[in-house]
Design a protein around this motif. Structure first.
Motif, PDB file in Angstrom:
ATOM      1  N   PRO A  21      -2.949  -0.400   4.445  1.00 20.86           N
ATOM      2  CA  PRO A  21      -2.696  -1.139   3.211  1.00 20.86           C
ATOM      3  C   PRO A  21      -1.277  -0.941   2.695  1.00 20.86           C
ATOM      4  CG  PRO A  21      -4.113   0.747   2.790  1.00 20.86           C
ATOM      5  CD  PRO A  21      -3.881   0.700   4.262  1.00 20.86           C
ATOM      6  N   LYS A  22      -0.700  -2.025   2.195  1.00 19.52           N
ATOM      7  CA  LYS A  22       0.634  -2.004   1.588  1.00 19.52           C
ATOM      8  C   LYS A  22       0.544  -2.706   0.241  1.00 19.52           C
ATOM      9  CE  LYS A  22       2.505  -0.284   5.253  1.00 19.52           C
ATOM     10  NZ  LYS A  22       2.734   1.122   5.324  1.00 19.52           N
ATOM     11  N   GLY A  23       1.271  -2.217  -0.749  1.00 20.72           N
ATOM     12  CA  GLY A  23       1.274  -2.824  -2.074  1.00 20.72           C
ATOM     13  C   GLY A  23       0.112  -2.337  -2.920  1.00 20.72           C
ATOM     14  N   HIS A  24       0.043  -2.871  -4.150  1.00 21.02           N
ATOM     15  CA  HIS A  24      -0.981  -2.451  -5.099  1.00 21.02           C
ATOM     16  C   HIS A  24      -1.541  -3.667  -5.839  1.00 21.02           C
ATOM     17  CE1 HIS A  24       0.122   1.739  -4.510  1.00 21.02           C
ATOM     18  NE2 HIS A  24       1.398   1.351  -4.604  1.00 21.02           N
ATOM     19  N   GLY A  25      -2.775  -3.564  -6.283  1.00 23.93           N
ATOM     20  CA  GLY A  25      -3.384  -4.617  -7.100  1.00 23.93           C
ATOM     21  C   GLY A  25      -3.379  -5.974  -6.429  1.00 23.93           C
ATOM     22  N   ARG A  26      -2.917  -6.988  -7.181  1.00 21.37           N
ATOM     23  CA  ARG A  26      -2.872  -8.369  -6.665  1.00 21.37           C
ATOM     24  C   ARG A  26      -2.004  -8.506  -5.427  1.00 21.37           C
ATOM     25  NH1 ARG A  26      -1.533 -12.534 -11.395  1.00 21.37           N
ATOM     26  NH2 ARG A  26      -0.776 -13.626  -9.555  1.00 21.37           N
ATOM     27  N   TYR A  27      -1.043  -7.615  -5.290  1.00 26.10           N
ATOM     28  CA  TYR A  27      -0.081  -7.716  -4.203  1.00 26.10           C
ATOM     29  C   TYR A  27      -0.483  -6.876  -2.983  1.00 26.10           C
ATOM     30  CZ  TYR A  27       2.399  -9.671  -8.098  1.00 26.10           C
ATOM     31  OH  TYR A  27       2.734 -10.427  -9.174  1.00 26.10           O
ATOM     32  N   HIS A  28      -1.705  -6.384  -2.980  1.00 27.18           N
ATOM     33  CA  HIS A  28      -2.232  -5.582  -1.876  1.00 27.18           C
ATOM     34  C   HIS A  28      -2.427  -6.459  -0.640  1.00 27.18           C
ATOM     35  CE1 HIS A  28      -5.038  -2.744   0.087  1.00 27.18           C
ATOM     36  NE2 HIS A  28      -5.607  -3.850   0.507  1.00 27.18           N
ATOM     37  N   ARG A  29      -2.044  -5.951   0.519  1.00 27.02           N
ATOM     38  CA  ARG A  29      -2.273  -6.645   1.784  1.00 27.02           C
ATOM     39  C   ARG A  29      -2.423  -5.600   2.870  1.00 27.02           C
ATOM     40  NH1 ARG A  29       2.627  -6.228   4.391  1.00 27.02           N
ATOM     41  NH2 ARG A  29       4.426  -6.003   3.050  1.00 27.02           N
ATOM     42  N   LEU A  30      -2.962  -5.999   4.009  1.00 27.98           N
ATOM     43  CA  LEU A  30      -3.049  -5.114   5.159  1.00 27.98           C
ATOM     44  C   LEU A  30      -1.979  -5.507   6.159  1.00 27.98           C
ATOM     45  CD1 LEU A  30      -6.900  -4.874   5.717  1.00 27.98           C
ATOM     46  CD2 LEU A  30      -5.377  -3.122   4.818  1.00 27.98           C
ATOM     47  N   GLU A  31      -1.153  -4.543   6.539  1.00 30.58           N
ATOM     48  CA  GLU A  31      -0.072  -4.778   7.485  1.00 30.58           C
ATOM     49  C   GLU A  31      -0.475  -4.206   8.849  1.00 30.58           C
ATOM     50  OE1 GLU A  31       4.560  -3.425   8.195  1.00 30.58           O
ATOM     51  OE2 GLU A  31       3.616  -3.026   6.275  1.00 30.58           O
ATOM     52  N   THR A  32      -0.308  -4.996   9.903  1.00 31.17           N
ATOM     53  CA  THR A  32      -0.589  -4.520  11.250  1.00 31.17           C
ATOM     54  C   THR A  32       0.488  -3.525  11.654  1.00 31.17           C
ATOM     55  OG1 THR A  32      -1.667  -6.581  11.847  1.00 31.17           O
ATOM     56  CG2 THR A  32      -0.897  -5.205  13.665  1.00 31.17           C
ATOM     57  N   ILE A  33       0.054  -2.313  12.046  1.00 29.30           N
ATOM     58  CA  ILE A  33       1.019  -1.267  12.401  1.00 29.30           C
ATOM     59  C   ILE A  33       0.819  -0.726  13.810  1.00 29.30           C
ATOM     60  CG2 ILE A  33       1.399  -0.593  10.004  1.00 29.30           C
ATOM     61  CD1 ILE A  33      -0.385   1.871  10.605  1.00 29.30           C
TER      62      ILE A  33
END
Length: 67
Positions: A21-33
């Protein structure tokens, strides 16, 4: 793949996608790492891409194959 082999030994495509997970709240997304390969001993070999520092949880999803 044997327990001592690496995923690239036989150019096997990954079975799993590794995300964080990257970001917080509304701006949360899952980044492929990274990616993962199923092992004969029921484990998963995970290879992270890049040089990022992982501060959060890791989520592992099956790779969606195009049919």
């Amino acid at each position: 793949m044997t327990e001592t082999s690496t995923p690239t030994d036989n150019n096997k495509k990954p079975d799993w996608t590794v995300k964080s997970p990257k970001g917080h709240g509304r701006y949360h997304r899952l980044e492929t790492i990274g990616a993962g390969w199923s092992r004969e001993d029921s484990g998963i070999c995970v290879r992270l891409s890049g040089t990022q520092i992982v501060e959060n949880d890791l989520y592992i999803y099956p790779v969606e194959r195009a049919e």
